[in-house]
Write a protein that holds these residues in place. Structure first.
Motif, short mmCIF file in Angstrom:
data_model
loop_
_atom_site.label_atom_id
_atom_site.label_comp_id
_atom_site.label_asym_id
_atom_site.label_seq_id
_atom_site.Cartn_x
_atom_site.Cartn_y
_atom_site.Cartn_z
N TRP A 96 -3.38 10.48 -8.63
CA TRP A 96 -2.68 9.22 -8.91
C TRP A 96 -2.88 8.17 -7.81
O TRP A 96 -2.36 7.07 -7.91
N GLY A 97 -3.60 8.49 -6.77
CA GLY A 97 -3.79 7.50 -5.71
C GLY A 97 -4.20 8.15 -4.40
O GLY A 97 -4.56 9.33 -4.36
N VAL A 98 -4.15 7.38 -3.34
CA VAL A 98 -4.61 7.86 -2.05
C VAL A 98 -3.58 7.55 -0.97
O VAL A 98 -2.90 6.52 -1.02
N VAL A 99 -3.42 8.47 -0.03
CA VAL A 99 -2.67 8.21 1.19
C VAL A 99 -3.71 7.94 2.26
O VAL A 99 -4.33 8.87 2.79
N PRO A 100 -3.98 6.66 2.56
CA PRO A 100 -5.13 6.33 3.41
C PRO A 100 -4.89 6.57 4.89
O PRO A 100 -3.76 6.53 5.37
N MET A 101 -5.99 6.80 5.61
CA MET A 101 -5.91 6.94 7.06
C MET A 101 -5.72 5.57 7.71
O MET A 101 -5.04 5.44 8.72
N LEU A 102 -6.31 4.55 7.10
CA LEU A 102 -6.23 3.18 7.60
C LEU A 102 -5.57 2.29 6.55
O LEU A 102 -5.69 2.55 5.35
N PRO A 103 -4.87 1.24 6.97
CA PRO A 103 -4.28 0.31 6.00
C PRO A 103 -5.35 -0.24 5.05
O PRO A 103 -6.52 -0.40 5.42
N GLU A 104 -4.95 -0.51 3.80
CA GLU A 104 -5.89 -0.96 2.77
C GLU A 104 -6.67 -2.20 3.18
O GLU A 104 -7.81 -2.40 2.75
N PHE A 105 -6.07 -3.05 4.01
CA PHE A 105 -6.76 -4.26 4.46
C PHE A 105 -8.09 -3.91 5.14
O PHE A 105 -9.07 -4.64 5.02
N LEU A 106 -8.10 -2.77 5.83
CA LEU A 106 -9.33 -2.32 6.47
C LEU A 106 -10.12 -1.38 5.57
O LEU A 106 -11.32 -1.57 5.36
N SER A 107 -9.47 -0.35 5.03
CA SER A 107 -10.19 0.69 4.29
C SER A 107 -10.84 0.16 3.01
O SER A 107 -11.93 0.61 2.64
N GLU A 108 -10.19 -0.78 2.34
CA GLU A 108 -10.72 -1.27 1.08
C GLU A 108 -11.31 -2.67 1.17
O GLU A 108 -11.94 -3.14 0.21
N GLU A 109 -11.15 -3.32 2.31
CA GLU A 109 -11.65 -4.70 2.42
C GLU A 109 -12.58 -4.88 3.62
O GLU A 109 -13.78 -4.83 3.50
N ARG A 110 -12.03 -5.06 4.82
CA ARG A 110 -12.83 -5.48 5.97
C ARG A 110 -13.91 -4.48 6.36
O ARG A 110 -15.01 -4.88 6.75
N CYS A 111 -13.64 -3.18 6.27
CA CYS A 111 -14.62 -2.17 6.67
C CYS A 111 -15.52 -1.75 5.51
O CYS A 111 -16.67 -1.33 5.73
N SER A 112 -15.03 -1.84 4.30
CA SER A 112 -15.73 -1.31 3.13
C SER A 112 -17.02 -2.08 2.85
O SER A 112 -17.04 -3.31 2.85
N GLU B 98 5.27 -1.79 10.10
CA GLU B 98 4.96 -3.22 10.19
C GLU B 98 4.04 -3.53 11.36
O GLU B 98 3.06 -4.28 11.20
N PRO B 99 4.27 -2.96 12.56
CA PRO B 99 3.36 -3.25 13.68
C PRO B 99 1.92 -2.81 13.42
O PRO B 99 0.97 -3.50 13.77
N VAL B 100 1.76 -1.64 12.76
CA VAL B 100 0.41 -1.14 12.48
C VAL B 100 -0.26 -2.02 11.42
O VAL B 100 -1.44 -2.40 11.57
N ALA B 101 0.46 -2.35 10.35
CA ALA B 101 -0.10 -3.20 9.30
C ALA B 101 -0.47 -4.57 9.85
O ALA B 101 -1.52 -5.13 9.51
N SER B 102 0.39 -5.11 10.70
CA SER B 102 0.13 -6.42 11.30
C SER B 102 -1.10 -6.38 12.20
O SER B 102 -1.93 -7.30 12.19
N GLU B 103 -1.24 -5.31 12.95
CA GLU B 103 -2.40 -5.16 13.84
C GLU B 103 -3.69 -5.07 13.03
O GLU B 103 -4.72 -5.61 13.43
N ALA B 104 -3.63 -4.41 11.88
CA ALA B 104 -4.81 -4.28 11.03
C ALA B 104 -5.27 -5.65 10.53
O ALA B 104 -6.46 -5.95 10.51
N GLU B 105 -4.32 -6.49 10.14
CA GLU B 105 -4.66 -7.82 9.63
C GLU B 105 -5.23 -8.73 10.72
O GLU B 105 -6.02 -9.62 10.44
N LYS B 106 -4.83 -8.48 11.94
CA LYS B 106 -5.33 -9.31 13.06
C LYS B 106 -6.75 -8.95 13.47
O LYS B 106 -7.38 -9.68 14.23
#
Length: 570
Positions: A186-202, A102-110
């Motif tokens: 069947w999917g990916v185990v990402p290095m970064l949360p999806e909020f960054l890897s698939e949205e903000r950085c992509s 939760e702390p890592v995911a929250s930090e990614a969204e911020k």
């Protein structure tokens, strides 16, 4: 070495049942690796066969059996249940986590609130595009290309992940721990949360994004005349797939807007020059198609594909290689600590293997001079029936590429300097390289503390990469076994792809999968392994089985848990 625990008598667990012929009992290897094997007497087998995934319960402890675990099988787990159980177990075996705390995911969204405090050029009008696999979810790189007189001006734009992931933050620590993203069918185990890897950085189409650009002016012969590396803001004008871009290049599909067709043709022309130059300077050219698994709507493996490599894939590959090379040379010129991607010159083992293959001359190989090297061999088998086999053998004989602070060049690519810069969304070393590029007051080579930190990161990233490659191969092997389990008993034509003392590896035609024909199942029974010729020879038949030969085999048995595909000769 840790001593394995003896399980409690109330334990219910799952594992793989092993039963050898002629034995009065079998063993279960528990999925929980902390526990000892469980002995199963034949009366407690409950119909299970050797290699089945089973559920078991331990029997009460008896005084004379204090040192052993005895149990009985309560259920043979179905093929589908085994597949999903193995998917889950795979994550544990390779210490992978699909979720972020939760702390890592929250930090990614911020990170969306982070202020812009870096000098950044406005390149939003640049005609840049992305070309990626059809199922890509994160877009690391975009390309622009235009002519300046006779020269080319190539722009490689890479997602500016370092803007969002602050050094030392929880997000950074978690990304560093993971090392890189791991891709499964069947999917990916990402290095970064999806909020960054698939949205903000992509670098998504039509969206303003922060990037790091490497601009290179190249001569018509592919020589770098000058370059510039800077932070920029871009807008990706078009997201293309490899297949879609290839159809446009071949005139089979109309370009979405004016200028796209010309851009792709120009990109193809430059990439051809760069590839020819790289190979002329000593780079190796492997042709090893990857097995692609298609899933059905229930998430189960359905089909195996080995799509041929198309030219648009090579275009992007050559541009990424050039950007990585230029960045490595730039870092090296600053005479400060840097991170390189190195590939050592192979030792005598490869030379001996190459000489043996040249001497054996499997079917389809043209005569080669005695002084030929692995580059000559790879070229000689091009488009032959043994191309894949020989390329795979040579590749497996090479040293592994890895990360290091000591630049020793990259043998496979033929580069004196090379690094990883182009995929910071999915590789932590690339993120480190981005930070090194823009580090304020770069540390001199005499700063031993900085060197130790970077060396530790390089070693960790190399280990993480090796783990992820094993996990990805294991996942594909699991899917291949699931699909082939539906073909047990069927007869196939196959090509000999490997010969070993214990048997012959055969690639099944139209399946893209290798199985093992154990030496005990080669007919007639007098075939003997000949190590000097990498073959099996029958004195009664006066025949040899060697690399590239075609055999008719029956798919005899498939084991999902062990990832075994066993064949029998017809």
């Amino acid at each position: 070495m840790k001593k394995k625990k003896r399980a409690e008598s109330s334990q219910v667990g799952t594992g793989v049942f092993k039963l050898k012929k002629g034995m009065s009992y079998g063993r279960i290897r528990p999925d929980n690796e902390r526990f000892c094997d469980v002995i199963i007497l034949l009366k407690e087998v409950n119909g299970a066969q050797d290699g089945d995934k089973v559920q078991y319960v331990l029997l009460p402890v008896v005084k004379r059996r204090k040192t052993a675990c005895f149990g009985k099988i309560t259920k043979v787990i179905s093929l589908t249940d085994t597949y999903f159980a193995e998917r889950k177990r795979l994550l544990g075996r390779f210490h992978l986590s699909e979720r972020f705390s939760e702390p890592v995911a929250s930090e990614a969204e911020k990170t969306v609130q982070l202020p812009e405090n870096k000098k950044r050029s406005d390149c939003r009008k640049a005609f840049c595009i992305t070309i990626d696999p059809v199922d890509a979810r994160d877009f690391d790189d975009a390309i622009s290309l235009k002519k300046v007189g006779k020269d080319f001006l190539l722009g490689v734009y890479i997602a500016d992940v370092s803007h969002f992931v602050e050094q030392g933050s929880r997000l950074d620590q978690e990304a560093g721990r993971r090392g890189l993203s791991v891709y499964f069918p069947w999917g990916v185990v990402p290095m970064l949360p999806e909020f960054l890897s698939e949205e903000r950085c992509s670098l998504k189409e039509g969206v303003e994004r922060k990037a790091v650009a490497c601009f290179m002016r190249l001569s018509p012969e592919g020589e770098v005349l000058q370059y510039d590396i800077e932070r920029v803001t871009i807008v990706n004008k078009k997201r293309l797939t490899y297949e879609g871009a290839q159809r446009i290049l071949e005139g089979k599909e109309k370009a979405a807007f004016p200028g796209l067709n010309m851009l792709l043709k120009r990109m193809g022309a430059l990439a051809r020059v760069l590839k020819q130059r790289r190979l002329a300077e000593g780079g190796l050219d492997f042709n090893l198609p990857e097995t692609r698994v298609l899933l059905d709507d229930k998430g189960l493996p359905d089909k195996l594909l080995q799509p041929k490599r198309i030219w648009t894939q090579s275009i992007i590959e050559e541009f990424m290689l050039m950007a990585n090379k230029v960045v490595a040379q730039h870092l090296e010129s600053r005479r400060s600590h840097s991170l390189y991607r190195i590939h050592d010159v192979p030792g005598l083992e490869l030379s001996e293997k190459v000489r043996k293959l040249i001497r054996l001359r499997p079917a389809g190989i043209s005569p080669l001079p005695a002084h030929a090297d692995c580059r000559d061999l790879l070229q000689a088998v091009r488009n032959s029936g043994v191309e894949k086999t020989v390329h795979k053998m040579v590749l497996q004989s090479l040293p592994k590429a890895r990360y290091s602070t000591n630049n020793r060049g990259h043998f496979g690519l033929g580069f004196d300097s090379y690094t990883h810069f182009t995929s910071p969304i999915r590789r932590y070393p690339d993120l480190l390289v981005h930070r090194l590029l823009f580090a304020e007051g770069t540390r001199s080579l005499s700063d031993k503390r900085a060197l130790v930190e970077l060396e530790r990161a390089a070693d960790h990233c190399s280990t993480a990469e090796e783990r992820s490659l094993k996990a990805e191969r294991d996942a594909v092997a699991l899917c291949v076994c699931y699909i082939l389990a539906g073909y047990v008993g069927q007869v196939f034509q196959g090509t000999v792809t490997g010969v070993a003392p214990f048997g012959i590896f055969i690639e099944l035609k139209d399946m893209g999968a290798d199985g093992l024909l154990h030496r005990s199942r080669i007919r007639p029974g007098d075939y003997e392994f000949e190590p000097d010729t990498l073959s099996y020879y029958s004195r009664s038949e006066k025949k040899s089985i060697r690399l590239g030969d075609m055999l008719t085999v029956r798919l005899d048995r498939v084991n999902l848990t062990l990832r075994h595909i066993d064949l029998a000769q017809v």
